[in-house]
Structure formats: C-alpha cells, structure tokens
Design an enzyme around this catalytic site. Sequence first.
Site, PDB file in Angstrom:
ATOM      1  CB  CYS A 131      -0.941  -0.016   1.201  1.00  0.00           C
ATOM      2  SG  CYS A 131      -1.851   1.522   1.388  1.00  0.00           S
ATOM      3  CB  CYS A 159      -3.330   2.594  -1.516  1.00  0.00           C
ATOM      4  SG  CYS A 159      -3.509   0.900  -0.964  1.00  0.00           S
ATOM      5  CE  LYS A 172      -4.876   4.304  -6.100  1.00  0.00           C
ATOM      6  NZ  LYS A 172      -5.489   2.999  -5.902  1.00  0.00           N
ATOM      7  CE1 TYR A 215     -11.028  -1.738  -5.823  1.00  0.00           C
ATOM      8  CE2 TYR A 215     -11.238  -4.002  -6.557  1.00  0.00           C
ATOM      9  CZ  TYR A 215     -11.617  -2.985  -5.715  1.00  0.00           C
ATOM     10  OH  TYR A 215     -12.579  -3.199  -4.778  1.00  0.00           O
ATOM     11  CD  GLU A 239      -7.145   2.287  -8.669  1.00  0.00           C
ATOM     12  OE1 GLU A 239      -8.000   2.534  -7.822  1.00  0.00           O
ATOM     13  OE2 GLU A 239      -6.022   1.826  -8.364  1.00  0.00           O
ATOM     14  CG  HIS A 294     -28.429  23.449  -2.932  1.00  0.00           C
ATOM     15  ND1 HIS A 294     -28.642  22.540  -3.953  1.00  0.00           N
ATOM     16  CD2 HIS A 294     -28.615  24.674  -3.456  1.00  0.00           C
ATOM     17  CE1 HIS A 294     -28.951  23.207  -5.037  1.00  0.00           C
ATOM     18  NE2 HIS A 294     -28.938  24.501  -4.777  1.00  0.00           N
ATOM     19  CD  GLU A 353     -28.104  19.350  -3.394  1.00  0.00           C
ATOM     20  OE1 GLU A 353     -29.010  19.709  -2.636  1.00  0.00           O
ATOM     21  OE2 GLU A 353     -27.494  20.141  -4.150  1.00  0.00           O
TER      22      GLU A 353
HETATM   23  P1  NDP Z   1      -8.327  -7.934 -10.066  1.00  0.00           P
HETATM   24  O1  NDP Z   1      -8.502  -9.314  -9.567  1.00  0.00           O
HETATM   25  O2  NDP Z   1      -9.184  -6.847  -9.574  1.00  0.00           O
HETATM   26  O3  NDP Z   1      -8.425  -7.940 -11.658  1.00  0.00           O
HETATM   27  C1  NDP Z   1      -7.677  -8.819 -12.439  1.00  0.00           C
HETATM   28  C2  NDP Z   1      -8.011  -8.576 -13.899  1.00  0.00           C
HETATM   29  O4  NDP Z   1      -7.190  -9.393 -14.719  1.00  0.00           O
HETATM   30  C3  NDP Z   1      -9.452  -8.943 -14.234  1.00  0.00           C
HETATM   31  O5  NDP Z   1      -9.902  -8.068 -15.218  1.00  0.00           O
HETATM   32  C4  NDP Z   1      -9.292 -10.362 -14.772  1.00  0.00           C
HETATM   33  O6  NDP Z   1     -10.309 -10.711 -15.660  1.00  0.00           O
HETATM   34  C5  NDP Z   1      -7.991 -10.248 -15.509  1.00  0.00           C
HETATM   35  N1  NDP Z   1      -7.270 -11.501 -15.682  1.00  0.00           N
HETATM   36  C6  NDP Z   1      -6.882 -12.381 -14.733  1.00  0.00           C
HETATM   37  N2  NDP Z   1      -6.192 -13.389 -15.261  1.00  0.00           N
HETATM   38  C7  NDP Z   1      -6.146 -13.154 -16.598  1.00  0.00           C
HETATM   39  C8  NDP Z   1      -5.588 -13.860 -17.698  1.00  0.00           C
HETATM   40  N3  NDP Z   1      -4.936 -14.998 -17.535  1.00  0.00           N
HETATM   41  N4  NDP Z   1      -5.735 -13.336 -18.925  1.00  0.00           N
HETATM   42  C9  NDP Z   1      -6.400 -12.163 -19.100  1.00  0.00           C
HETATM   43  N5  NDP Z   1      -6.960 -11.464 -18.104  1.00  0.00           N
HETATM   44  C10 NDP Z   1      -6.826 -11.958 -16.858  1.00  0.00           C
HETATM   45  O7  NDP Z   1      -6.786  -7.648  -9.841  1.00  0.00           O
HETATM   46  P2  NDP Z   1      -5.917  -6.332  -9.866  1.00  0.00           P
HETATM   47  O8  NDP Z   1      -4.578  -6.818 -10.277  1.00  0.00           O
HETATM   48  O9  NDP Z   1      -6.542  -5.231 -10.628  1.00  0.00           O
HETATM   49  O10 NDP Z   1      -5.916  -5.908  -8.342  1.00  0.00           O
HETATM   50  C11 NDP Z   1      -5.640  -6.848  -7.323  1.00  0.00           C
HETATM   51  C12 NDP Z   1      -6.382  -6.514  -6.082  1.00  0.00           C
HETATM   52  O11 NDP Z   1      -5.767  -5.415  -5.453  1.00  0.00           O
HETATM   53  C13 NDP Z   1      -7.825  -6.072  -6.288  1.00  0.00           C
HETATM   54  O12 NDP Z   1      -8.706  -7.145  -6.382  1.00  0.00           O
HETATM   55  C14 NDP Z   1      -8.074  -5.236  -5.087  1.00  0.00           C
HETATM   56  O13 NDP Z   1      -8.492  -6.081  -4.045  1.00  0.00           O
HETATM   57  C15 NDP Z   1      -6.728  -4.636  -4.785  1.00  0.00           C
HETATM   58  N6  NDP Z   1      -6.649  -3.238  -5.252  1.00  0.00           N
HETATM   59  C16 NDP Z   1      -7.481  -2.302  -4.727  1.00  0.00           C
HETATM   60  C17 NDP Z   1      -7.422  -0.995  -5.139  1.00  0.00           C
HETATM   61  C18 NDP Z   1      -8.353   0.014  -4.557  1.00  0.00           C
HETATM   62  O14 NDP Z   1      -8.935  -0.250  -3.521  1.00  0.00           O
HETATM   63  N7  NDP Z   1      -8.551   1.165  -5.183  1.00  0.00           N
HETATM   64  C19 NDP Z   1      -6.486  -0.557  -6.142  1.00  0.00           C
HETATM   65  C20 NDP Z   1      -5.669  -1.621  -6.659  1.00  0.00           C
HETATM   66  C21 NDP Z   1      -5.760  -2.902  -6.222  1.00  0.00           C
HETATM   67  P3  NDP Z   1     -11.709 -11.301 -15.105  1.00  0.00           P
HETATM   68  O15 NDP Z   1     -12.489 -10.156 -14.570  1.00  0.00           O
HETATM   69  O16 NDP Z   1     -12.318 -11.930 -16.298  1.00  0.00           O
HETATM   70  O17 NDP Z   1     -11.347 -12.311 -14.052  1.00  0.00           O
END
Ligand code: NDP
Length: 460
Positions: free
Chosen positions: A40, A45, A48, A174, A178, A436, A441
């Site tokens: 983080c 976080c 980022k 995410y 982002e 407001h 709101e």
């Molecule tokens: P996520 O699990 O959110 O997303 C992974 C993405 O990769 C999905 O779109 C998934 O597709 C895709 N994917 C996975 N495997 C493959 C593959 N083999 N080929 C193609 N596409 C694939 O992971 P992130 O890496 O974005 O983030 C990890 C975690 O970190 C999040 O789940 C969250 O908990 C945390 N995080 C939170 C943030 C916040 O609070 N603002 C910011 C950043 C991270 P599909 O949807 O089809 O599975």
Amino acid sequence: MDFDLFVIGGGSAGVRCARISAGHGARVGIAEERFWGGTCVNIGCVPKKLLVQAGEYGGWAEDAAGFGWTIQKGPHDWSKLIAAKDREITRLEGIYRKLLAGAGATVFDGRAVFIDPHTVQVGDRRITAKTIVIATGGLPERPPIPGAELGIVSDDAFYLKTMPRRIAIVGSGYIAVEFAGIFRALGAEVHLIYRQPLPLRGFDHDLREAEVEALRAQGIVLHPGNLPRKVEAAGDRRILTFGGAQGGDAQTIEADLVFFATGRRANTAGLGLERIGVELNAKCAVRVDENLRTTQPHVYAMGDVTDRVNLTPVATAEGHALADTLFGGNPRMVSLWNVPSAVFTSPPIATVGLSEEQASVLGAVDIYLTQFTPMRHNLSGRKRKSMMKLVVDKDSQKVVGVHMLGEDAPEIVQGLAIAVVMGATKADFDRTIGIHPTAAEEFVTLRTRTRTTDLAKAAE
Ligand code: NDP
C-alpha cells in the site's frame, strides 16, 4: 520463547498488529524483507493516488478556460513526478519503521522462514515465539502466455524511467482501469485489453456501464472480450498479440509498454508453511477461520495473504482486532460485510454494500438511479457524467447498496457507508437534508424509483 508474538510481514496488517500488540504489553518481533508499510505505502494505494492526482492537474488546467482563465498547459515532467513521489514514500516508510520502534517492537530487516511451528529464521538468527502471524501480502501475477516477462506489472509501473507514449494494459480490475486513467491523463495513448464484455467484474452492472462511458470519454481505447496471446520485443518496443476470448482472428498493438494488471496471488511460496502444517487453499492463499486462525492453532494469517477482501483498510482492521483479541483482553472480529471500496479512475468510483445483481437474488430490490452532468462541467465543457445509485431491499426498505461514479465519489461514499453499516432505510436517507449545491445531496433527494428487480422471483 524470544517473543509473545512474531509477525512476518511489515505491511498494513503486520505493522498494525505488531504496534497494537506491543502497546498492550506483549513482547513483539516483526520481520520485513522488502519495505516497511508494504504494498500500500510503497507500490500501491499511496503512490497510485499521487499519480492520479498528478493527472488531475492537467484536466483542471484544461477546464479552467471555461471559467475565464487562460492557462497554457506545458509538458508534463514524469521524472520530476516520480522523484517527488519517491521522496514522499521514503518519508512514509520511515514513519512506519519509527512507529514500530516507538511502540517497543523489535524490528528485523530480512526474510522470515518457518523452521518449526514456533521458530522462524531471519538471516542467521533463529527466533522463537508463542504466537506467529503471517501477513506477507500478495504479488502481481502475469498470465501464462509466451513473452509475458516482457510486460511490466504494477510494481514496475511506479519506477518507470520515462513516461510511455503508447501503452497496452491487460485486465480490467482495479489496477488496470486505475493505471489506464493515470497514463491517459498524463498524455499517453492507452489501450485496455480485457476478457469480459465490461470492465470491473463484480461491481454493479450500471456502474460498469458508466465506467465504459467514462473510460471512452477520457480517450482510452477499449478492447473488450479479448485475451492476450503473446508478447514480443521489437527493440525497445513491445508487440502484444491478442484475440477473441472464444478464438477468432488475432490483433496486434505495438507499444512502449505492455502492462499486465491480471490479478495478484498470495505471497506464500518459500515461507516453509508446508513444514508446519499451515494449509493453503486452491489459490495458494493461507486458509483461515473467522478468527484468522490457520490450520496450526497458534499461527494466524491476515490481509492479502489470505485472499478474501484484499484491501488495506481490511488488513489494518484485522491486524488491530487480532492484537486486541490476543493481548488486549478485547476479543473481536472484523466483519467483511459492507466493506466500502473505491476505484480511482477519472472520475472515481466508490461503492458499499451489494450490487443490484447480488441483492436481487436474495429478494426484491427497489432501484434509484440518477445520471447527470456535474455543475462544473456545464461551464468547463468537459464531457463527464456522474452516476449515483441506491439499492434498497423492498421488504425492509434498508439501503443495502450505494454506488457512485463521479467526482469525489470516494469521499462521499465513505460517509454513506456508516449509514449502510448502521442499517439505514430509504426513509432515513429521505429525511436527511441535503447540502446544497453538492453532488452528494442527490443521494438524499432520490424520490422516484427507477425500477424494482427481483431475480429471486424470476428464478422460481
Ligand atoms: P483484479 O482481480 O481486480 O483484476 C484482475 C483482472 O485481470 C481482471 O480483469 C481479470 O479478468 C484479468 N485476468 C486475470 N487473469 C487473466 C488472464 N490470464 N488473462 C487475461 N486477463 C486476466 O486484480 P488487480 O490486479 O486489478 O488488483 C488486485 C487486487 O488489489 C484487487 O482485487 C483489489 O483487491 C486490490 N486493489 C485495490 C485498489 C483500490 O482499492 N482502489 C487498487 C488496486 C488494487 P476477469 O475479470 O475476467 O477475471
């Protein structure tokens, strides 16, 4: 035993657990192999959000013209931004370390590995403890395709020497959306390649559709329904080949960078967990019960290494709760219901509670939805919409889901999350006077029901 508690991992969960436990009088040791504050603070976080904020200034400079300002937007200096970010992260890392020392915990810089159920090795030291906590977080994962190592992951994105002019980001979770927003706001051509029809699987459907509009309005090129197939190098450039998730013709993009934001895995490899009888689940995350206990009763695990709700505030809450439970005479658990979260896209998304799809399989829900152009953009001319949505349980009239895409969404939804956690009803929202003029709101003036959805009944 050398310590009452030994914590493996100095991230959000581990630092909080160690600090609070030491404050309760426990003898605490904590080991971190990479950087204090964990993902983080160092590669997640915090940096980022700084990069997101960097992008916002460019937008404001453009929008100011509609308000009478003449602002010449010069080029963005990436290396200056990264240097400023690095200074801030170094400052924060120092604070984390100081907090631990100040609380009386013994800090070890190094990797800890289990030797036996009560002993860990850190460097050349063997350390024994009555209770051990695994809080080693997660790591980004690349997809299993040829040339995947030629792409970067989020860890690398924070240390790029130069800003990519053209970038292909794979995934639509995410991290993918982002970073798409960050690089686009700083002037890059951004392609988002993902396998779902809509980004952000798991989020409310209306929110996902609004996000598509928002990404397009920003000028991000979307390639839904596609899987990456291979990455090749062409000198310094990278060529990503991708194609339909169901097969079909391949396409290629030549870019400065291919960025895999394809999920994270629990950081459990090489910790010696198999030696001490700590079981993992099918995704190699540590299995825990509702008290964060692993299959070895004196060993606990928390945060991303358990792969349940992978968010910093959940990890810190778990660290605090476990410290209070073990050493503070105040046994308690953290509820994983109604955990609010935000996605820092442009504009951001924030949500708490159930999506319409999740709620309506449990029973009928009343949906209240509004979309509007924020006041500011009637003058700025920026094509930007806000969307707000309430999901209300039809029988009890409790608000079970709040979803927003729009400026300040995370700041607004954090407050509303208290109401949702408390079980506020739609009538409670209605009798609350608005502030407001604000966007917030709208949440207390949503009078007309958009529809009622009842997937439970439809399935009968
Ligand atoms: P996520 O699990 O959110 O997303 C992974 C993405 O990769 C999905 O779109 C998934 O597709 C895709 N994917 C996975 N495997 C493959 C593959 N083999 N080929 C193609 N596409 C694939 O992971 P992130 O890496 O974005 O983030 C990890 C975690 O970190 C999040 O789940 C969250 O908990 C945390 N995080 C939170 C943030 C916040 O609070 N603002 C910011 C950043 C991270 P599909 O949807 O089809 O599975």
